[in-house]
Structure formats: C-alpha cells, structure tokens
Design a protein around this motif. Structure first.
Motif, PDB file in Angstrom:
ATOM      1  N   LEU A  79       1.049  -1.367   0.007  1.00 57.66           N
ATOM      2  CA  LEU A  79      -0.171  -0.016   0.134  1.00 57.66           C
ATOM      3  C   LEU A  79       0.689   1.655   0.296  1.00 57.66           C
ATOM      4  O   LEU A  79       0.711   2.259  -0.259  1.00 57.66           O
ATOM      5  N   ASP A  80       1.489   1.121   0.591  1.00 58.61           N
ATOM      6  CA  ASP A  80       2.959   2.651   0.837  1.00 58.61           C
ATOM      7  C   ASP A  80       3.926   2.627  -0.793  1.00 58.61           C
ATOM      8  O   ASP A  80       3.467   3.698  -0.767  1.00 58.61           O
ATOM      9  N   SER A  81       4.175   1.332  -1.585  1.00 60.05           N
ATOM     10  CA  SER A  81       5.021   1.554  -2.273  1.00 60.05           C
ATOM     11  C   SER A  81       4.383   0.277  -2.892  1.00 60.05           C
ATOM     12  O   SER A  81       5.442  -0.656  -3.264  1.00 60.05           O
ATOM     13  N   PRO A  82       3.545   0.635  -3.396  1.00 63.14           N
ATOM     14  CA  PRO A  82       2.422  -0.723  -4.659  1.00 63.14           C
ATOM     15  C   PRO A  82       3.945  -1.082  -5.588  1.00 63.14           C
ATOM     16  O   PRO A  82       3.439  -2.440  -6.702  1.00 63.14           O
ATOM     17  N   GLU A  83       4.772  -0.393  -6.277  1.00 63.84           N
ATOM     18  CA  GLU A  83       6.100  -0.339  -7.088  1.00 63.84           C
ATOM     19  C   GLU A  83       7.047  -1.333  -6.747  1.00 63.84           C
ATOM     20  O   GLU A  83       7.596  -2.219  -8.134  1.00 63.84           O
ATOM     21  N   GLN A  84       6.511  -1.249  -5.652  1.00 68.24           N
ATOM     22  CA  GLN A  84       7.710  -2.597  -4.814  1.00 68.24           C
ATOM     23  C   GLN A  84       6.774  -4.039  -4.766  1.00 68.24           C
ATOM     24  O   GLN A  84       7.364  -4.918  -4.138  1.00 68.24           O
ATOM     25  N   ALA A  85       5.267  -4.244  -5.149  1.00 71.70           N
ATOM     26  CA  ALA A  85       4.857  -5.267  -5.228  1.00 71.70           C
ATOM     27  C   ALA A  85       4.792  -6.297  -6.653  1.00 71.70           C
ATOM     28  O   ALA A  85       4.700  -5.328  -8.059  1.00 71.70           O
ATOM     29  N   GLY A  86       4.100  -7.530  -6.283  1.00 71.36           N
ATOM     30  CA  GLY A  86       4.112  -8.493  -7.295  1.00 71.36           C
ATOM     31  C   GLY A  86       4.170  -9.935  -7.037  1.00 71.36           C
ATOM     32  O   GLY A  86       4.232 -10.618  -5.668  1.00 71.36           O
ATOM     33  N   GLY A  87       3.627 -10.207  -7.732  1.00 70.77           N
ATOM     34  CA  GLY A  87       4.054 -11.929  -7.606  1.00 70.77           C
ATOM     35  C   GLY A  87       2.811 -12.538  -7.308  1.00 70.77           C
ATOM     36  O   GLY A  87       2.291 -13.955  -6.373  1.00 70.77           O
ATOM     37  N   VAL A  88       1.102 -11.324  -6.683  1.00 72.81           N
ATOM     38  CA  VAL A  88       0.739 -12.559  -5.505  1.00 72.81           C
ATOM     39  C   VAL A  88      -0.704 -11.933  -6.736  1.00 72.81           C
ATOM     40  O   VAL A  88      -0.686 -10.729  -7.224  1.00 72.81           O
ATOM     41  N   ILE A  89      -2.052 -12.858  -6.710  1.00 71.46           N
ATOM     42  CA  ILE A  89      -3.412 -12.779  -7.161  1.00 71.46           C
ATOM     43  C   ILE A  89      -4.608 -12.978  -6.057  1.00 71.46           C
ATOM     44  O   ILE A  89      -4.063 -13.269  -5.107  1.00 71.46           O
ATOM     45  N   TYR A  90      -5.011 -11.602  -6.309  1.00 75.24           N
ATOM     46  CA  TYR A  90      -6.436 -11.735  -5.478  1.00 75.24           C
ATOM     47  C   TYR A  90      -7.741 -11.764  -6.033  1.00 75.24           C
ATOM     48  O   TYR A  90      -7.434 -11.666  -7.097  1.00 75.24           O
ATOM     49  N   ASP A  91      -8.226 -12.136  -5.085  1.00 75.90           N
ATOM     50  CA  ASP A  91      -9.791 -12.309  -5.163  1.00 75.90           C
ATOM     51  C   ASP A  91     -10.381 -10.787  -5.915  1.00 75.90           C
ATOM     52  O   ASP A  91     -10.724 -10.323  -4.813  1.00 75.90           O
ATOM     53  N   GLY A  92     -10.292 -11.294  -7.403  1.00 78.87           N
ATOM     54  CA  GLY A  92     -10.946  -9.590  -7.494  1.00 78.87           C
ATOM     55  C   GLY A  92     -13.032  -9.118  -7.105  1.00 78.87           C
ATOM     56  O   GLY A  92     -12.948  -8.201  -6.668  1.00 78.87           O
ATOM     57  N   LEU A  93     -13.481 -10.772  -6.565  1.00 79.98           N
ATOM     58  CA  LEU A  93     -14.683  -9.887  -6.369  1.00 79.98           C
ATOM     59  C   LEU A  93     -14.554  -9.389  -4.783  1.00 79.98           C
ATOM     60  O   LEU A  93     -15.130  -8.447  -4.600  1.00 79.98           O
TER      61      LEU A  93
END
Length: 254
Positions: A79-93
C-alpha cells in the motif's frame, strides 16, 4: 443512469489515467474526473489485513487469505510503495467489496461510477473448471482494471508456449520471460508496454457500459467492448481500427 465517472490513477506511470479519461470523456455523456491512487487516499488501518484476506493461495484452491503477521506487513508495504509489490493474485470480487466499503460517503450510488486502475493482479474463481482465472477487469461498483492483468490474463500466442516448452526440454528449466518475448513472433502486450494506455481505454469503457446498460462483453471480435481470451484478440480489439462493432459504434463513436 450514470451521471458521473471517477477514474483513479494507477501506481504505474505506463498507464496514463489522464489520457484514458480524456478518451472516455469524448465518448460518453457523463463527465469524467481523475483522482489520485485509490488506496493512497482511501486506505485505513484495516486495509492491509483486508487485502491479505483476499490473497489467492493456490490456483486450484477456492479458499483465500493468509493473515500471518509477515503477510500483513507485506500488504502494508504494498500500500505504501505499490511499485515494489507483485507476484500475488487477489480475489477480484473480494477486492471490489473491500474498496466499495471505502468509497466516499454520498458517492456510492450507481449514478456515480468509480473505476480503479490497480497494479494488483486480480482473478475470479471458475466453477466450471475449479480454478482461478486472471482478469483484466472486474465490472461493477467500483469497477477494477488491472494493469498487470492486461499482460497476464489473456493467453499469449501459441508460439510463445511452444518456445517455452522447447527451451524446457533442452535446458531443463524455464527461460526468463524477457528471453521468450524476444524470440517469439507475433504481436502481444508485455510488461510496461508503451501501448498499455491505449489498450486499457476499452476496458475502462466496458466498466461504464456495464453499469449504464447492464450488458456484459460484446460478442463481436475486434470491438473495444469485447473480452478476448488471447493476446492477439486483445491487439485486434483495443489497438486496431475500427474501434467498435456497428452496434456499439452508434453509441460510442466520438
């Protein structure tokens, strides 16, 4: 009737929310405004843990969520630095629900559509085959449009997977994505593709069209409102003329 559309910027600079909003504004009656990243302005102390609850654990496991301390801390960093995140899938709904709960008071009605550009990969569960499927967008209120989903959700040309298999047989491992992309013929979108903004325009319009008309995706190949399952179809629909089928051209031609 939708009377106002708000588009939230993505962390990725390759997705130009201002340009997308201008394109949309030329094609629909409601006014379109652009706001800063949704989670930068609407986050609260519970949001990191809420995101942790929506994480997909396995492609074939319907259950989601891992709220161990380390995971929640990762989500806070995302949340603080979204450019550093990745590789995770989230339940879109589920993500849609938790962001919907954080829409501004007085703006939650269906007359004010909120569209969130996000750097998170989103998926929906397929009851027909018992697995998660990545999505470019999740329609509804708020609508979600995933920038990495544009590159990852639609399948690449068959030659991509043949080259990947051939490399695995010879070397015993999977080649880096960048190597495959440079070796495979055919047109498809890749991470940080300069065509990202243009390609996302149709997916944003789909969010408006769904809320305004109740109609899902267009069944005509090559229309901006179509939902191709393969990358060559995305190229045809979002980046080549004509923009729309004859039915939707009457509605959205500028």
């Amino acid at each position: 009737m939708v009377e106002q559309v708000t588009l939230y910027r993505a962390p990725s600079t390759v997705a130009d929310a201002g340009e997308i909003a201008g394109w949309l504004d030329d094609r629909i009656e409601p006014s379109v405004d652009v706001r800063e990243r949704f989670t930068a302005t609407r986050a609260d102390d519970e949001l990191a843990e809420e995101f942790a609850k929506t994480r997909v654990l396995s492609p074939y496991d319907r259950d989601t969520g891992n709220t161990m301390l380390g995971i929640v801390r990762y989500e806070q960093r995302a949340l603080d630095s979204p450019e550093q995140a990745g590789g995770v899938i989230y339940d879109g709904l589920a993500v849609q629900r938790l962001l919907g709960e954080r829409l501004p008071d007085g703006e939650r009605g269906l007359d004010h559509l909120h569209i969130v550009l996000t750097s998170r990969a989103l998926g929906t569960w397929g009851d027909h085959d018992g697995r998660w499927h990545k999505r470019v967008n999740v329609l509804g209120q708020p609508a979600l449009v995933s920038v990495p989903g544009l590159y990852e959700a639609p399948a690449k040309p068959e030659s991509y997977y043949k080259e990947k298999q051939k490399h695995a047989l010879v070397s015993g491992d999977t080649p880096p994505r960048e190597v495959l992309e440079s070796q495979v013929e055919g047109d498809f979108l890749v991470e940080d593709d300069p065509r990202t903004t243009d390609a996302l325009k149709g997916y944003v319009l789909q969010a408006f069209h769904y809320l305004e008309t109740g109609e899902g995706f267009c069944v005509t190949d090559g229309c901006r409102l179509a939902n191709p399952h393969r990358q060559p179809g995305v190229i045809d629909a979002q980046l080549r003329d004509p923009e729309f089928c004859s039915k939707h051209n009457d509605l959205y031609s500028p």
